[in-house]
Design a protein around this motif. Structure first.
Motif, PDB file in Angstrom:
ATOM      1  N   THR A  23      63.520 101.179  66.882  1.00 33.32           N
ATOM      2  CA  THR A  23      61.635  99.947  67.071  1.00 33.32           C
ATOM      3  C   THR A  23      61.692  99.320  65.697  1.00 33.32           C
ATOM      4  OG1 THR A  23      60.475 102.024  66.859  1.00 33.32           O
ATOM      5  CG2 THR A  23      61.141 101.217  68.820  1.00 33.32           C
TER       6      THR A  23
ATOM      7  N   SER B  35      57.351  98.219  68.783  1.00 35.80           N
ATOM      8  CA  SER B  35      58.423  97.608  70.169  1.00 35.80           C
ATOM      9  C   SER B  35      59.429  97.253  69.778  1.00 35.80           C
ATOM     10  CB  SER B  35      57.706  96.135  69.862  1.00 35.80           C
ATOM     11  OG  SER B  35      58.302  95.195  71.546  1.00 35.80           O
ATOM     12  N   GLU B  36      60.332  97.430  71.457  1.00 37.73           N
ATOM     13  CA  GLU B  36      61.961  97.611  70.897  1.00 37.73           C
ATOM     14  C   GLU B  36      62.527  96.229  71.768  1.00 37.73           C
ATOM     15  OE1 GLU B  36      62.350 101.690  73.458  1.00 37.73           O
ATOM     16  OE2 GLU B  36      63.676 101.221  71.479  1.00 37.73           O
ATOM     17  N   ARG B  37      61.632  95.645  72.604  1.00 34.38           N
ATOM     18  CA  ARG B  37      61.720  94.400  73.360  1.00 34.38           C
ATOM     19  C   ARG B  37      62.127  93.520  72.769  1.00 34.38           C
ATOM     20  NH1 ARG B  37      57.513  91.909  77.935  1.00 34.38           N
ATOM     21  NH2 ARG B  37      59.413  90.181  78.794  1.00 34.38           N
ATOM     22  N   VAL B  38      63.363  92.937  73.315  1.00 30.88           N
ATOM     23  CA  VAL B  38      64.125  91.428  71.862  1.00 30.88           C
ATOM     24  C   VAL B  38      63.492  90.258  73.168  1.00 30.88           C
ATOM     25  CG1 VAL B  38      66.338  90.825  71.161  1.00 30.88           C
ATOM     26  CG2 VAL B  38      65.900  93.388  71.223  1.00 30.88           C
TER      27      VAL B  38
ATOM     28  N   ARG C 162      66.413  90.386  64.794  1.00 28.60           N
ATOM     29  CA  ARG C 162      65.438  90.662  66.421  1.00 28.60           C
ATOM     30  C   ARG C 162      64.368  89.132  66.580  1.00 28.60           C
ATOM     31  NH1 ARG C 162      65.946  96.497  68.391  1.00 28.60           N
ATOM     32  NH2 ARG C 162      65.182  96.491  66.110  1.00 28.60           N
TER      33      ARG C 162
ATOM     34  N   LEU D  22      61.521  90.267  68.334  1.00 28.32           N
ATOM     35  CA  LEU D  22      60.641  91.408  69.049  1.00 28.32           C
ATOM     36  C   LEU D  22      58.922  90.862  70.197  1.00 28.32           C
ATOM     37  CD1 LEU D  22      61.378  94.282  67.626  1.00 28.32           C
ATOM     38  CD2 LEU D  22      62.783  93.226  69.082  1.00 28.32           C
TER      39      LEU D  22
ATOM     40  N   THR E  37      55.191  86.855  70.068  1.00 27.48           N
ATOM     41  CA  THR E  37      56.681  88.188  69.750  1.00 27.48           C
ATOM     42  C   THR E  37      55.745  87.937  68.146  1.00 27.48           C
ATOM     43  OG1 THR E  37      57.460  85.013  69.010  1.00 27.48           O
ATOM     44  CG2 THR E  37      57.488  86.480  71.295  1.00 27.48           C
TER      45      THR E  37
END
Length: 516
Positions: free
Chosen positions: A40, A50-53, A78, A80, A90
């Protein structure tokens, strides 16, 4: 394969926060392919993890050279999605120490800064090229400008003084380490608020050396109430010299009678005596000094000077005579006027002109009318007597008898000489000087020396700093030395240093000759 991976991890150990996927030999450079770990990351704005790519990007940065070849690291990072509503949508993850925002050199930056710091632009770029780091001199200079200045230690003892950036218009404040004499900082002005802000930002100062400035004293008192303020001994002696000169002027009628020197009794002296009687007449009626100045249309300082003299004789002065062209012929004029008292000045002028006199007839008339031709010696002015009185006794052996004769002209002159001699012994710092100073002030106030009384009142206003200056080994002399050095550099840059450059040798001078 395990040995190869272990070797790669050892060579590129500084890239351990990344996951190295491969190393490519590109001839003159080595390309390292890597990616960020699947952990994360925190949003740089709100700090939420956050770890949402959202997507992926490739970044290329330069690393430390290996085997004399450049190393380029290509990293997949990445982008994120921030989970906080209302924050940025983002953000791209960063790896501290390896990948940071807008950075094109990873670990290489520290080595580039070290080289550029020592060699600057051109030389640094040449050495970095040998070390397989391609860098222009302009980039090297930009790197040098981004190097933060070292934060020096805050000294325990500092010196504070002002100096002129443009005399009578702009002034600045210099702060030095009073123990090492190293310049610490220069403030843009000499106000109390600026110095107070600096002292609050640099805690740890215990002793402050300064002159008699009330502005600096107030700033130090507000910012460092527990700090010791040390008054400068040179300024104390200077103030005493000015007070002593005023006392010597006030007793001109006393010591001038010993030397048979004339007292100026012209129209200006008569006006001074009338002013003294007018001021004291109003003071006897209970009128204040400011009201006296308003009624008599005089300056307030002039009224104070009249009020300080208890007798009108204290206002009389010895005439100020500068060196004259007639001085070398004074003995000849005395001899001729003794032989022939009725001799005409015109005849004397012709005679000394034949002896080499280059002045005019009016100058000789003025010289004789002032009584200078009949005097045994040139008159002693108050400033000259003050210089004799304030000089070390060892340096006055030829004039010791004359000085003793002048200081015994009246009881006040004797007390003045004793007071100056006793105060001079206080200028050598000693722990017992505090009690000695108290006794000295009491002794001076018991004498009829009003100008020295004003000097002692000034000591009372800053007594703690004065006692510290006479008991502690610190002074403001190193700060004055830094100011002197600054002035010398400024005069050299403006072409007023007082020296001329040596001429160029013929071979070098020929290089400066231009031809059409």
């Amino acid at each position: 394969m395990k040995d190869v991976n272990k070797l790669v991890q050892t060579v590129f150990s500084g890239l351990s926060p990344l996951v190295i996927e491969g190393v490519i030999d590109g001839g003159e450079r080595i390309v390292v392919r890597a990616r960020t770990p699947l952990d994360t990351a925190a949003c740089p704005v709100c700090g939420a993890s956050s770890e949402r790519v959202h997507g992926y990007h490739w970044r290329t940065v330069a690393d430390i050279p290996v085997d004399g070849r450049r190393v380029v690291v290509r990293v997949r990072v990445r982008r994120l999605v921030c989970p906080t509503r209302g924050c940025r949508h983002t953000f791209r993850e960063q790896v501290p120490g390896v990948l940071e925002r807008y950075q094109r050199r990873a670990r290489l930056t520290s080595q580039v800064k070290a080289v550029v710091k020592e060699l600057a632009g051109r030389a640094g770029a040449r050495l970095l090229a040998i070390l397989a780091v391609g860098l222009s001199r302009h980039t090297a200079l930009r790197t040098l400008l981004r190097i933060p200045l070292p934060t020096g230690r805050v000294p325990r003892v500092i010196g504070v003084d002002d100096f002129a950036l443009r005399r009578r218009h702009r002034y600045a404040t210099v702060i030095i380490d009073a123990e090492t004499h190293e310049r610490i900082d220069v403030l843009p002005d000499r106000t109390a608020d600026t110095l107070e802000a600096w002292l609050r930002e640099h805690p740890g100062v215990e002793v402050v050396c300064r002159d008699g400035s009330a502005t600096y004293a107030e700033a130090i008192r507000r910012a460092l109430p527990d700090a010791v303020q040390v008054g400068d001994r040179w300024h104390l002696w200077k103030n005493l010299c000015e007070a002593a000169l005023s006392e010597i002027k006030a007793h001109s009628s006393c010591w001038a009678a010993v030397l048979d020197a004339p007292i100026y009794d012209g129209p200006r002296a008569q006006g001074t005596l009338e002013g003294w009687h007018q001021v004291h007449g109003l003071l006897d009626q209970g009128v204040g000094l400011l009201e006296c100045a308003r009624r008599l249309q005089l300056a307030l300082n002039t009224v104070k000077r009249y009020a300080r003299a208890d007798r009108p004789e204290r206002m009389l002065r010895v005439p100020k005579y500068r060196a004259s062209l007639v001085d070398p012929y004074r003995e000849y004029l005395q001899k001729r006027r003794a032989e022939e008292p009725s001799v005409l000045v015109k005849h004397l002028f012709e005679e000394i002109k034949a002896l080499g006199f280059t002045g005019c007839l009016n100058l000789l008339h003025k010289y004789i009318n002032q009584g200078r031709a009949d005097a045994d010696r040139s008159h002693i002015f108050p400033r000259r007597l003050a210089r004799m009185l304030l000089t070390r006794p060892d340096s006055l052996k030829p004039k010791h008898e004359l000085l003793a004769k002048l200081t015994t002209a009246c009881p006040e002159m004797t007390q003045l000489a004793a007071g100056i001699r006793d105060f001079a012994s206080l200028l050598a710092p000693h722990a017992d000087n505090a009690n000695t100073l108290t006794r000295w002030i009491t002794q001076v106030r018991a004498a009829d020396l009003p100008h020295l009384h004003a000097f002692t009142r000034g000591l009372d206003h800053d007594l703690d700093a004065v006692i510290a200056g006479l008991t502690l080994p610190y002074s403001n002399g190193p700060t004055e030395g830094v100011n002197t050095k600054t002035k010398r550099i400024a005069r050299q840059m403006h072409g007023r240093a007082g020296f001329t450059l040596p001429p160029h040798p013929p071979r070098i001078a020929a290089l400066y000759v231009t031809t059409e």
